[in-house]
Design an enzyme around this catalytic site. Structure first.
Site, mmCIF file in Angstrom:
data_model
loop_
_atom_site.group_PDB
_atom_site.id
_atom_site.type_symbol
_atom_site.label_atom_id
_atom_site.label_comp_id
_atom_site.label_asym_id
_atom_site.label_seq_id
_atom_site.Cartn_x
_atom_site.Cartn_y
_atom_site.Cartn_z
ATOM 1 C CE LYS A 97 -3.993 -2.164 2.222
ATOM 2 N NZ LYS A 97 -3.434 -3.492 2.558
ATOM 3 N NE ARG A 98 6.297 0.977 1.238
ATOM 4 C CZ ARG A 98 6.174 -0.015 2.117
ATOM 5 N NH1 ARG A 98 4.975 -0.429 2.473
ATOM 6 N NH2 ARG A 98 7.223 -0.590 2.648
#
Length: 286
Positions: A97-98
């Protein structure tokens, strides 16, 4: 050249069922498996899952946070798990989830999507909330290396609607905008005959009519949907029809504790994964 991620994922889902097994070494699961809550424990946990289920499910989804919390040794453990999944021939979606901007986003892209990076699986999850365009370095690198991205769109956490349902000055919701921009990226590959594009969305299987409420056209995306909450986790055929409608065939159901709780016995994990795969296949493709 490696086939695009969307093509490889479609083949895996057709051949093994639309099930993704999360590799989430929670402290409670580590304890239940008789493993220490340290880098060695999370490494052993991940490798046991891969050894039991490699080649038997469409994809794995290791949650990076549970490895990163053990520092550099935990990150090295994640690298070993990704390498083992690759050796087993099973697609890996690194759940990181960057999301950032400019050179920082390019750095994340290199870490999770570049050839030769030990953290690069076949796809990575990304957050679009600094603007979908901020993900361009990752989307471009994924396209060049044959990898995929899954962008958060409609999540099932209770706080998600605060951002995802918000409407801009143009009257379009954030979720609808994210889906529309993913559709643009997938348009070329799909028009060239690929079964689905390599830009996917994360959409919770228990979000009900959120897509309709936000005006989000999931069918137009023509990419994969990573969907937690399917089958034994609560969402059946009726719920999936409400959430995904005509896009159901592109759904990759994610199950973590529902399968992992059957471990550490390899046969128990395999039985749980087979049951989960049957349930989600019936719900999604029945």
């Amino acid at each position: 050249m490696t086939a695009p991620f969307g093509t490889r994922l479609a083949a895996a889902m057709d051949g093994l069922g639309p099930l993704c097994v999360g590799i989430d070494p929670h402290a409670t699961l580590l304890d239940a498996w008789g493993l220490a809550d340290d880098a060695a424990g999370v490494r052993e946990f991940g490798l046991r899952v891969v050894d039991a289920l490699g080649g038997r499910v469409a994809a794995f989804k290791p949650q990076a946070a549970f490895f990163e919390r053990h520092g550099s040794a935990g990150v090295a453990a994640l690298e070993d798990v990704i390498a083992a999944a690759r050796a087993a021939g099973t697609l890996t979606i690194v759940d990181a989830k960057r999301g950032d901007i400019g050179s920082t986003m390019a750095g994340y892209a290199d870490a999770f999507l570049a050839d030769g990076s030990p953290l690069a699986g076949d796809a990575v999850t990304l957050s679009p909330y600094l603007g979908f365009g901020s993900l361009t370095p990752a989307a471009d690198l994924a396209a060049r290396t044959g990898r995929g991205i899954f962008v958060l769109c409609l999540t099932s956490n209770k706080e998600g609607h605060e951002v995802q349902h918000a409407v801009g000055r143009d009257g379009v919701s954030v979720a609808a905008s994210v889906a529309a921009q993913a559709a643009v990226l997938n348009a070329g590959p799909v028009s060239d005959g690929e079964p689905m594009g390599s830009v996917g969305l994360v959409v919770g299987a228990t979000v009900g009519d959120a897509a309709q409420e936000t005006g989000t056209d999931l069918a137009a995306v023509h990419g994969p949907f990573l969907a937690p909450g399917v089958g034994a986790q609560g969402a059946g055929e009726r719920e999936l029809a409400a959430v995904f409608g005509a896009a159901r065939r592109n759904v990759l159901a994610s199950s973590s504790r529902g399968v992992l709780a059957a471990g550490p016995d390899p046969d128990g994990l395999r039985d749980a994964a087979r049951r989960a795969a049957r349930e989600v296949t019936a719900a999604l493709r029945g």
